[in-house]
Design a protein around this motif. Sequence first.
Motif, PDB file in Angstrom:
ATOM      1  N   TYR A 181       7.917  -0.607 -12.575  1.00 21.59           N
ATOM      2  CA  TYR A 181       7.660   0.830 -12.438  1.00 21.59           C
ATOM      3  C   TYR A 181       8.902   1.642 -12.802  1.00 21.59           C
ATOM      4  O   TYR A 181       8.820   2.637 -13.539  1.00 21.59           O
ATOM      5  N   VAL A 182      10.077   1.215 -12.307  1.00 20.40           N
ATOM      6  CA  VAL A 182      11.313   1.940 -12.598  1.00 20.40           C
ATOM      7  C   VAL A 182      11.622   1.906 -14.091  1.00 20.40           C
ATOM      8  O   VAL A 182      11.994   2.924 -14.682  1.00 20.40           O
ATOM      9  N   ILE A 183      11.474   0.744 -14.713  1.00 20.95           N
ATOM     10  CA  ILE A 183      11.730   0.630 -16.153  1.00 20.95           C
ATOM     11  C   ILE A 183      10.782   1.533 -16.935  1.00 20.95           C
ATOM     12  O   ILE A 183      11.180   2.186 -17.912  1.00 20.95           O
TER      13      ILE A 183
ATOM     14  N   ASP B 164       0.833  -1.203   0.000  1.00 17.42           N
ATOM     15  CA  ASP B 164       0.000   0.000   0.000  1.00 17.42           C
ATOM     16  C   ASP B 164       0.864   1.248   0.000  1.00 17.42           C
ATOM     17  O   ASP B 164       0.532   2.249  -0.659  1.00 17.42           O
ATOM     18  N   LEU B 165       1.976   1.203   0.752  1.00 16.12           N
ATOM     19  CA  LEU B 165       2.896   2.344   0.786  1.00 16.12           C
ATOM     20  C   LEU B 165       3.460   2.619  -0.604  1.00 16.12           C
ATOM     21  O   LEU B 165       3.519   3.784  -1.041  1.00 16.12           O
ATOM     22  N   PHE B 166       3.865   1.573  -1.301  1.00 10.66           N
ATOM     23  CA  PHE B 166       4.402   1.741  -2.660  1.00 10.66           C
ATOM     24  C   PHE B 166       3.388   2.395  -3.581  1.00 10.66           C
ATOM     25  O   PHE B 166       3.689   3.381  -4.274  1.00 10.66           O
ATOM     26  N   HIS B 167       2.161   1.879  -3.581  1.00  6.27           N
ATOM     27  CA  HIS B 167       1.137   2.428  -4.468  1.00  6.27           C
ATOM     28  C   HIS B 167       0.783   3.866  -4.080  1.00  6.27           C
ATOM     29  O   HIS B 167       0.509   4.705  -4.948  1.00  6.27           O
TER      30      HIS B 167
ATOM     31  N   SER C  39      10.409  10.460  -9.816  1.00  9.55           N
ATOM     32  CA  SER C  39       9.454   9.368  -9.614  1.00  9.55           C
ATOM     33  C   SER C  39      10.129   8.136  -9.019  1.00  9.55           C
ATOM     34  O   SER C  39       9.572   7.486  -8.132  1.00  9.55           O
ATOM     35  N   VAL C  40      11.315   7.802  -9.501  1.00 12.94           N
ATOM     36  CA  VAL C  40      12.024   6.628  -8.992  1.00 12.94           C
ATOM     37  C   VAL C  40      12.474   6.851  -7.548  1.00 12.94           C
ATOM     38  O   VAL C  40      12.391   5.955  -6.703  1.00 12.94           O
ATOM     39  N   SER C  41      12.952   8.051  -7.248  1.00  9.06           N
ATOM     40  CA  SER C  41      13.456   8.349  -5.901  1.00  9.06           C
ATOM     41  C   SER C  41      12.392   8.152  -4.834  1.00  9.06           C
ATOM     42  O   SER C  41      12.711   7.816  -3.679  1.00  9.06           O
ATOM     43  N   LEU C  42      11.146   8.358  -5.192  1.00  9.34           N
ATOM     44  CA  LEU C  42      10.057   8.255  -4.216  1.00  9.34           C
ATOM     45  C   LEU C  42      10.024   6.917  -3.491  1.00  9.34           C
ATOM     46  O   LEU C  42       9.642   6.843  -2.329  1.00  9.34           O
ATOM     47  N   VAL C  43      10.421   5.832  -4.172  1.00 11.16           N
ATOM     48  CA  VAL C  43      10.186   4.497  -3.617  1.00 11.16           C
ATOM     49  C   VAL C  43      11.319   4.006  -2.714  1.00 11.16           C
ATOM     50  O   VAL C  43      11.303   2.847  -2.281  1.00 11.16           O
TER      51      VAL C  43
ATOM     52  N   VAL D  42       8.699  -6.648  -5.488  1.00  6.89           N
ATOM     53  CA  VAL D  42       9.957  -6.142  -6.056  1.00  6.89           C
ATOM     54  C   VAL D  42       9.872  -6.109  -7.575  1.00  6.89           C
ATOM     55  O   VAL D  42      10.336  -5.160  -8.214  1.00  6.89           O
ATOM     56  N   ASP D  43       9.269  -7.130  -8.172  1.00  2.00           N
ATOM     57  CA  ASP D  43       9.093  -7.132  -9.625  1.00  2.00           C
ATOM     58  C   ASP D  43       8.193  -5.975 -10.067  1.00  2.00           C
ATOM     59  O   ASP D  43       8.394  -5.388 -11.142  1.00  2.00           O
ATOM     60  N   GLU D  44       7.205  -5.654  -9.248  1.00  2.00           N
ATOM     61  CA  GLU D  44       6.333  -4.517  -9.552  1.00  2.00           C
ATOM     62  C   GLU D  44       7.138  -3.213  -9.497  1.00  2.00           C
ATOM     63  O   GLU D  44       6.957  -2.323 -10.348  1.00  2.00           O
TER      64      GLU D  44
END
Length: 462
Positions: free
Chosen positions: A138-140, A81-84, A100-104, A132-134
């Motif tokens: 997202y990063v890609i 939930d935190l990731f989303h 966007s990537v730094s956020l996670v 982790v795959d998700e």
Amino acid sequence: MKLQTLASPPLETLEPMLNESIYHYLAGFHKGRTDFSELSSIFFRLIQSMTDPPLEFIWFYSAITFQPLTHSQHILLSIKDLFHSLVSFRDPNAYGYSNSVSLVAPVLYRLVKLKCEVKVNGLDTEIIIGLVDEIIGYVIMCCNDGLVEREVRVCDSAVRCVGLVPIWIADEIRRSDGRVDGFKLFFPLTSDEIRKGVNGDCGMSYLAAVVMVETLLFRLCLMFESGVSRVDLCKDLKSCAGQIIQGFKKSSSFLVMLFKLLLEPSLPVGELFAKPDELILRRVLYEVALDFGPLLGCDKEIVILWLFVTNSALQFARENDDPVGVGYYLNAFSASQLPHQIISWVTGVTVMKPTVPDISSPKDIIGWLLILEQQGLKVCDHNISELHEKTLKCKDDEVKDGQAMVEDIKVKDGQTINGRRKRESTGFWEVQKHMKVVNGCHENLGDDGNSVADQEMVDMVH
């Protein structure tokens, strides 16, 4: 009533408010307070009123509203939930990939913490891998060509992590009475050098690269629990690492950080598994890094680091009595055009006509660059002498590590070494056994017909 959307004011004008809020939160938390609804309400409305909310505000709001639960599966759901929630605050197409990537970053911190501290079962591990795959997907997605190309044209904004890290690790600070290395806790899969770069006003692309490197390492570490044979594991690791790096490689900061990490005496994965597995992972990453040589283009900083990584890979193989690895790395080096590219750069920036070195090994080119640097020639932003000294120091550290592992044989299971629990399979001879397994992986994988003659191999090893 719908809030009016405003352009984000400069962070400097908001810092006093943020700093005061951090102080009040930490003071209340350490006194046992649990309800911070007034703070979360204020920051939610503030973030919603901005078109481009600063990362620091998003992190603060997310940290004070994140509710970690106790059961491992419930913890995983809350981390998901935190990731989303975090990624919902940013549209990569509008704000650029590094923001966007730094956020996670907090998501990686929570996942690694869970894996290290909580006994997870097979189902939990599968859920972790899925999340982790998700994150990787997202990063890609964020690292597509258009976004990266657009972002490098603008000034890289700074991000101030120092004040926000204590918010995320507040419970650990309270349990240890403040005697913790906050940045090491929050960025567990990075080196001391990388953490020093974050500790201050680092660029957003730098923080994004930290997230990418940690994501790559964590995903590969999870594969060691797959239960497959070591030969199949090596194949799976190489395939997975290659796919992830291929997706992330558009970020030059990521490649620089990954290559610098491979120049360290050990990978920062000691909390996840034992030394023999770290050696297997290092070897796989060396292979993938060298395989990517032909795809690196003309970025001088990355190419010079690749040269040093190649040299370190050869040292690693020779020190572990791995002639097949030596052949593999030399073949990858010889097949690349990067040595010729380096010589072209050097001869193109000087009126001198330096003697062109033998390009059959990276060591010769590094020695040539060292001499030219001493003569005042600067090829790139890297200090060649410092990189060379770093690799020499790392070699000394690896010898010391090997000696320490011999001592580990005398320690029985369950005892501690330097205050830490002895992990399974940390003896020197166990390391040698694993290296033989890895060598077997190489032999089973083959080298596409590029094998080196036996006598040449003996000469190279010596």
